[in-house]
Design a protein around this motif. Sequence first.
Motif, short mmCIF file in Angstrom:
data_model
loop_
_atom_site.label_atom_id
_atom_site.label_comp_id
_atom_site.label_asym_id
_atom_site.label_seq_id
_atom_site.Cartn_x
_atom_site.Cartn_y
_atom_site.Cartn_z
N ALA A 1 51.38 17.80 37.59
CA ALA A 1 52.55 18.24 38.50
C ALA A 1 51.99 19.22 39.85
N ARG B 1 50.26 18.07 31.85
CA ARG B 1 51.49 17.85 32.54
C ARG B 1 51.46 18.75 33.75
N ASN B 2 51.18 20.15 33.57
CA ASN B 2 51.31 21.20 34.36
C ASN B 2 50.13 20.91 35.53
#
Length: 136
Positions: free
Chosen positions: A69, A65-66
């Motif tokens: 993003a 997710r990091n």
Amino acid sequence: MVPDIASQQPPATGRPVPPPSVAPSTREDLRAVMAARRDLGPDYEDALVDSFLDKLDVEIAARVRNEVAAHLSRQPPGSQPRQKDNGVAVALGSLGIGIPLTTIAGAAGHLPGMVLAWGGIIAVNVAYALGRRNQR
């Protein structure tokens, strides 16, 4: 805390990318699992491994997710990928079908048959164009 791996250079640059560092909590969790395995014995090994893998899955998901993003934040605003326009394919397909259909309709129904055949082709193209306009 999950390290930000999105700032690392991608492999396409030719430079090697160092493996992401293991979070201290993950290292401590693994040590705790190994200590618990020594204390509890091999009967609990499967449960301990499953528990550790569940925690590892959560950490991997957070890293992904990091990274996603960070990748999305580097893209300029409004640069979403455009959908492929099939208008040319519909037009060429209509012409490709229209030629033999005109011959068949002309032979079987003469002028009214050809008008009906091309009316259907035109209706398909108009329906496609209206559908495209409503999607925008």
